[in-house]
Design a protein around this motif. Structure first.
Motif, short mmCIF file in Angstrom:
data_model
loop_
_atom_site.label_atom_id
_atom_site.label_comp_id
_atom_site.label_asym_id
_atom_site.label_seq_id
_atom_site.Cartn_x
_atom_site.Cartn_y
_atom_site.Cartn_z
N UNK A 2 0.84 -1.21 0.00
CA UNK A 2 0.00 0.00 0.00
C UNK A 2 0.87 1.25 0.00
N UNK A 3 1.99 1.22 0.72
CA UNK A 3 2.89 2.38 0.76
C UNK A 3 3.47 2.70 -0.62
N UNK A 4 3.57 1.68 -1.47
CA UNK A 4 4.14 1.89 -2.81
C UNK A 4 3.11 2.32 -3.85
N UNK A 5 1.85 2.28 -3.50
CA UNK A 5 0.81 2.57 -4.50
C UNK A 5 0.80 4.05 -4.88
N UNK A 6 0.54 4.36 -6.17
CA UNK A 6 0.53 5.76 -6.62
C UNK A 6 -0.50 6.61 -5.87
N UNK A 7 -1.69 6.02 -5.57
CA UNK A 7 -2.71 6.82 -4.89
C UNK A 7 -2.29 7.17 -3.47
N UNK A 8 -1.45 6.29 -2.84
CA UNK A 8 -0.93 6.62 -1.51
C UNK A 8 0.02 7.81 -1.61
N UNK A 9 0.90 7.76 -2.61
CA UNK A 9 1.85 8.86 -2.80
C UNK A 9 1.11 10.16 -3.09
N UNK A 10 0.08 10.08 -3.90
CA UNK A 10 -0.70 11.29 -4.22
C UNK A 10 -1.34 11.87 -2.96
N UNK A 11 -1.88 11.00 -2.12
CA UNK A 11 -2.51 11.47 -0.88
C UNK A 11 -1.47 12.06 0.07
N UNK A 12 -0.26 11.46 0.12
CA UNK A 12 0.80 12.00 0.96
C UNK A 12 1.19 13.40 0.49
N UNK A 13 1.30 13.59 -0.83
CA UNK A 13 1.59 14.92 -1.37
C UNK A 13 0.54 15.93 -0.94
N UNK A 14 -0.71 15.51 -1.02
CA UNK A 14 -1.82 16.38 -0.63
C UNK A 14 -1.72 16.78 0.84
N UNK A 15 -1.39 15.83 1.70
CA UNK A 15 -1.30 16.11 3.14
C UNK A 15 -0.07 16.96 3.47
N UNK A 16 1.02 16.73 2.75
CA UNK A 16 2.21 17.56 2.95
C UNK A 16 1.89 19.02 2.63
N UNK A 17 1.16 19.19 1.54
CA UNK A 17 0.76 20.55 1.13
C UNK A 17 -0.18 21.17 2.16
N UNK A 18 -1.09 20.33 2.70
CA UNK A 18 -2.09 20.82 3.64
C UNK A 18 -1.49 21.15 5.01
N UNK A 24 -3.18 5.23 5.61
CA UNK A 24 -1.73 5.03 5.58
C UNK A 24 -1.02 6.34 5.25
N UNK A 25 -1.59 7.12 4.36
CA UNK A 25 -1.00 8.42 4.02
C UNK A 25 -0.96 9.33 5.25
N UNK A 26 -2.01 9.32 6.04
CA UNK A 26 -2.01 10.10 7.28
C UNK A 26 -0.93 9.60 8.23
N UNK A 27 -0.75 8.27 8.32
CA UNK A 27 0.32 7.72 9.16
C UNK A 27 1.68 8.27 8.73
N UNK A 28 1.91 8.30 7.42
CA UNK A 28 3.21 8.70 6.88
C UNK A 28 3.55 10.13 7.29
N UNK A 29 2.57 11.00 7.31
CA UNK A 29 2.82 12.43 7.53
C UNK A 29 2.79 12.80 9.01
#
Length: 854
Positions: A317-333, A430-435
């Motif tokens: 799941x961490x490698x999926x493109x949609x996870x990366x996209x969501x991480x980018x969104x949260x970093x920006x937010x 998972x994206x929220x976990x990453x950030x």
């Protein structure tokens, strides 16, 4: 071969029984109407055994049983009303299968679907799920499911297991017998479904969680030797909480029909063992690192191992493109706005402590105004699994607290709390976990809770995510955890900041501490956690559980098993093949035709029930003993651990009765004979050392007493609290062994006692002395009866058994070593209780009386 003695549980419909050969297992037609029994015939003489010639070809098989199948189901959108099924990747049961490996073991699932399937479609759905997914769906009528799941499971068991007493109808559900009956009915329907696919000799069955706690009884009743494990994913409450449940013993006995019972933490297992001790009188032992409860001749093993996460799935799941996209969104937010994210992920229920967490966040902002405008608590609220007033109250309280805190501390473009109360996909979480810089799991009571594990692995990340976060590949990772002391994963995360979630100030301080901690320490804590979580994944947990289950079931094939009891009090007795119930007819027949008889009888627990308050013999018992003693063919000895003064007083009316006191140290052949000792007279100066030690434990253990005999000292805790008494007994045993190491004594523990007695003294001495007296008189016994009830009597049984080849016993002598109760023993025979022993002795006495009058 399955025992022919298993009880008829199901009153199954007649029909041909399927072959259970491992090469050619016929999966019976799946029955789809709730309550209709499977088409396996109940006659054990039918083919219920595996085909040994083909067993090496077929993979081992495990049937995993849980309330829900790991399957997603949805209607097709083309209007055909047909279904689309797929695996639920987030299901622990599916992750468990991946951890075991497809090449090693075949898995079949039994459980319910989340969606209701109409009766007319159930046959087709069953066939699809069985052929495509190896799943056996359990279809339940909507009303029955509601009473079972939303009623008994969620309103009664779940709150109680989370320490919520039903003090009023609004606080947890009051016990409702109709809901309990629905729970039992559903468990029985699950058993019927398992019957349709099980090969009882070879398959392992693994039952999951509190929804199916009485299922082991139904399976054990049908197949006495079924290989059955149970894992409880919720907390198990302390005995003070659990004992309020009206059906407390039924649930305990049902769980004890498993071979292996698993818990996440030692606390949960300890509470279960304490309940077994206090309510069923059972004690546990630890042998070579394995804990087990002796229950009707079976050893029920206890497993303590927290479940893990599926590393491969999470990393995927961490490698999926949609996870990366969501991480980018949260970093920006958040990150790009100079905001530090704190994260909470909880179900919306009363035990997750969401409102307490929000109050702690408010307290943090009040006490540390420098964090205002900088930190944001993102609270993801998963949908509640239950229904009811309590869920609505939690939702209302949470929304009100968020609104109040945001209004108090918020400003344009900044809300200190972001509440997400709509379902999120797993990759989004998972994206929220990453950030998130810190994860807060502050439940007031929870089973395991894998959120911290998922957070740790997500923060470990991968190269692509490192780039997004602006980190070099070699940069040490960090993850901060503030976790409740009352969740199952807490003991395994020693680097987390543990808190009492009820202490708002302490939680606020912990949040501040986590944010202010030096980077190197954060990295060290993360590294320690990552090492544990990555090596103790769901596969490790599943393999370890099944290895222990296999070990526990190793001796199934060589044990004789049969069922006793009715309803949910049913249990299986498992004994050595040579251990049999003593036949009254056989022993009376042997008694009549023999001429030289030796009879050795224990007293407490044999002729007198252990629970009796008045331990002195009744006039009936005295009469029976005198009848046996008057028969000149008999030599009768009563062997007791009691003092010679006590037994001499109690049996003063028995002129020809031989007495042995204090485990055989003292012995006299009849009432008017002198007492003799079976070993040299002992020096009792050791009592001056032992007595003060025992006195200390007596003063600190309410209900305990000391019995001072001539040659022995006994500390008895029969009337003390069973847990505390047992704990004190172990300490006392160690203490006495230490201070008496150089004395000629033995320190032993028995049933509710710790005893110090001279070395070499045992009840076996009495048996040897009796046989030697007969040998001195050139008499060879052709009938020997020895009856006792505990481990001290095993010494007598051993002497009697080994003397069968000696000249003191004739070559064709009838020898009966008999214990009280069905339990492991050196005796060859057993009788159920003291009442049966008395009936037996009465029968023999009547034979002697008839002989005397002829």
């Amino acid at each position: 071969m399955v025992s022919r003695s298993y009880s008829n549980l199901l009153e199954l419909a007649s029909g041909e029984s399927p072959s259970f050969g491992r090469m050619n297992r016929r999966i019976p037609r799946i029955m789809t109407v709730a309550g209709i029994m499977s088409d396996i015939d109940d006659d054990p003489s039918e083919s219920v055994c595996s085909d040994p010639s083909s067993s090496s070809v077929q993979k081992d098989r495990i049937i995993i049983v849980a309330n829900q199948l790991p399957i997603k189901a949805q209607r097709k959108s083309d209007g055909s009303r047909s279904w689309i099924f797929s695996w639920d990747d987030n299901s622990l049961l599916l992750q468990l299968k991946d951890g075991l490996g497809d090449d090693e073991i075949e898995v079949i699932y039994v459980g319910c679907l989340k969606e209701e399937v109409h009766l007319s479609e159930q046959d087709e759905v069953s066939q699809i799920l069985l052929e495509t997914f190896k799943c056996v769906p359990t279809f339940l009528p909507a009303d029955l499911f509601s009473r079972y799941y939303h009623g008994f499971c969620k309103q009664q068991l779940w709150p109680l297991f989370h320490y919520m007493l039903p003090l009023s109808p609004d606080l947890g559900g009051r016990f409702n017998r109709s809901l309990w009956q629905a729970y039992v009915s559903v468990n029985k329907i699950f058993a019927d479904r398992i019957m349709e696919v099980i090969n009882p000799e070879d398959d392992f069955v693994w039952v999951h969680d509190y929804h199916l706690m009485v299922l082991p009884t139904f399976l054990r009743k049908r197949f006495n030797k079924v290989k059955l494990g149970f894992f409880l994913h919720s907390p198990f409450p302390s005995s003070e909480i659990y004992k309020t449940l009206p059906i407390r013993e039924e649930l305990l006995r049902a769980l004890l029909n498993s071979d292996l019972i698993g818990f996440h933490t030692f606390d949960y297992a300890r509470h279960f063992l304490s309940c077994c001790s206090r309510m069923l009188g059972l004690s546990y032992e630890s042998k070579r690192g394995y804990m087990g409860i002796e229950y009707c001749g079976r050893t029920v093993s206890i497993k303590i191992l927290p479940v893990g996460i599926h590393m491969g799935q999470l990393q995927s799941v961490l490698r999926r493109p949609e996870t990366e996209a969501k991480v980018k969104e949260l970093i920006k937010q958040f990150c790009d706005q100079d905001r530090i994210m704190l994260l909470g992920v909880d179900d919306m229920d009363i035990f997750k402590g969401i409102s307490l967490k929000l109050l702690a966040m408010e307290q943090l902002l009040v006490q540390h105004p420098e964090w205002q405008g900088k930190i944001v608590l993102v609270q993801i609220a998963n949908p509640a699994r239950g229904k009811g007033k309590d869920v609505k109250e939690v939702q209302a309280e949470t929304h009100a607290a968020v609104e109040r805190i945001n209004e108090k501390f918020g400003k344009p473009g900044y809300d200190p709390i972001v509440l997400i109360d709509e379902p999120l996909k797993f990759y989004e979480k998972v994206a929220y976990y990453v950030v998130a810089e810190c994860c807060l799991v502050t439940a007031v009571r929870d089973g395991m809770n894998l959120i911290p594990y998922e957070y740790i692995i997500s923060r470990q990340g991968n190269d692509q995510l490192n780039k997004l976060l602006g980190q070099e590949p070699s940069t040490p990772k960090k993850s901060m955890l503030v976790i409740s002391e009352f969740i199952g994963c807490s003991p395994s995360l020693s680097g987390a900041i543990r808190v009492n979630p009820w202490n708002i100030d302490a939680v606020a301080d912990a949040m501040d501490f986590a944010l202010e901690m030096a980077e190197p320490e954060k990295q060290l804590r993360h590294e320690k956690h990552y090492r544990y979580v990555s090596t103790h994944d769901v596969g490790y947990w599943a393999r370890s559980f099944l290895q222990d289950l296999e070990r526990t079931c190793l001796d199934h094939s060589r044990r004789r098993c049969w069922g006793i009891g009715f309803g949910l009090s049913f249990r299986v007795v498992a004994l050595d093949p040579n251990f049999k119930k003593l036949s009254m007819e056989r022993i009376v027949s042997a008694y009549k035709r023999t001429t030289t008889r030796a009879i050795l009888l224990d007293y407490d627990g044999t002729l007198m029930p252990q629970a009796s308050i008045d331990k002195s013999p009744s006039s009936k018992s005295i009469g029976i003993i005198n009848s046996l003693c008057r028969d000149k063919k008999n030599m009768v000895f009563l062997v007791s651990a009691r003092s010679r003064k006590t037994v001499a007083e109690w049996f003063s009316q028995c002129e020809r009765l031989g007495l042995a006191a204090e485990h055989g140290y003292f012995l006299r052949l009849m009432r008017d004979a002198e007492w003799e000792t079976c070993v040299p007279v002992a020096d009792t100066t050791w009592k001056q050392i032992a007595q003060p030690v025992m006195q200390l434990y007596t003063e600190t253990t309410d209900g305990s007493t000391i019995e001072d005999k001539e040659t022995a000292l006994v500390w008895c805790y029969e009337d003390a609290d069973p847990d505390f008494g047992s704990c004190q007994a172990k300490e006392l045993l160690d203490h006495l062994e230490s201070v008496l190491a150089n004395e000629p004594v033995t320190v032993k523990s028995g049933q509710n006692i710790v005893e110090v007695k001279p070395q070499g003294v045992s009840k076996g001495l009495v048996a040897k002395r009796l046989l030697s007296i007969m040998q001195e008189n050139e008499i060879s016994a052709d009938f020997v009866l020895c009856i006792g009830d505990d481990r001290s009597d095993d010494d007598m049984f051993e002497v009697i058994t080994t003397s069968m080849t000696a000249p003191t016993i004739t070559q064709n002598a009838e020898v009966f070593a008999c214990t009280v109760g069905q339990k492991p023993s050196k005796a060859k025979y057993y009788l159920d209780d003291t009442a049966e022993i008395v009936r037996l002795m009465q029968g023999l006495a009547s034979v002697s009386e008839q002989t005397l009058t002829e």
